[in-house]
Scaffold this motif. Sequence first.
Motif, short mmCIF file in Angstrom:
data_model
loop_
_atom_site.label_atom_id
_atom_site.label_comp_id
_atom_site.label_asym_id
_atom_site.label_seq_id
_atom_site.Cartn_x
_atom_site.Cartn_y
_atom_site.Cartn_z
N CYS A 98 20.19 79.97 47.13
CA CYS A 98 19.62 78.62 47.18
C CYS A 98 20.43 77.69 46.28
O CYS A 98 20.75 76.56 46.64
N ALA A 99 20.75 78.19 45.09
CA ALA A 99 21.45 77.35 44.11
C ALA A 99 22.89 77.06 44.51
O ALA A 99 23.45 76.02 44.14
N THR A 100 23.51 77.96 45.27
CA THR A 100 24.93 77.75 45.61
C THR A 100 25.15 77.18 47.01
O THR A 100 26.27 76.81 47.35
N LEU A 101 24.07 77.06 47.81
CA LEU A 101 24.24 76.61 49.20
C LEU A 101 25.01 75.28 49.31
O LEU A 101 25.99 75.19 50.06
N ALA A 102 24.56 74.26 48.58
CA ALA A 102 25.21 72.94 48.70
C ALA A 102 26.67 73.02 48.29
O ALA A 102 27.52 72.34 48.87
N GLY A 130 25.34 73.53 56.17
CA GLY A 130 25.21 74.82 55.50
C GLY A 130 23.83 75.42 55.71
O GLY A 130 22.82 74.72 55.62
N HIS A 131 23.78 76.72 55.99
CA HIS A 131 22.51 77.42 56.20
C HIS A 131 22.36 78.53 55.16
O HIS A 131 23.31 79.22 54.86
N ASN A 132 21.14 78.69 54.71
CA ASN A 132 20.79 79.87 53.90
C ASN A 132 19.63 80.56 54.61
O ASN A 132 18.47 80.26 54.35
#
Length: 149
Positions: free
Chosen positions: A128-132, A34-36
């Motif tokens: 950032c908080a939802t990336l994983a 996953g990339h942000n």
Amino acid sequence: MSYQSDLYQKVILDHSQSPRNFYPLEDSSHKCIGHNPLCGDQFVVYMKVNGELIEDVSFAGSGCAISKSSASLMTSFIKRKTVEEVRQIFDEFHKMILGEFDPNYRENNLGKLKVFLGVREFPSRTKCATLAWHTMIGALDGNKETSTE
Ligand code: ZN
């Protein structure tokens, strides 16, 4: 500072400095990158799924304190839950981060994930908080790669 944002800061600090389940899982059945791009966070989420049960989950990569602590907390929280439970939790977590769901006033399955309610005070960090979480759902859906864009 309110009790809730104080707890939020503590959890972010603890999980970003000592991330849990932070290693590549060797016998994973599912994995996704996953990339942000907004922040430069990049993680791989590894899962070992047996039927409906998530037997093990881990992550590797690098990112800011929020993305890393969120990934760490997620991996500890979803281990030994079922795919159906985890999809429900993802839905509630995602809506909470977007401000569409307030776990203080509605029945929910978020437990200690509720501390991430604090991220609403920093709207630029929601990805950032939802990336994983997006990456974990990507892995369950059989995707090799996902992006917050
Ligand atoms: Zn970030």
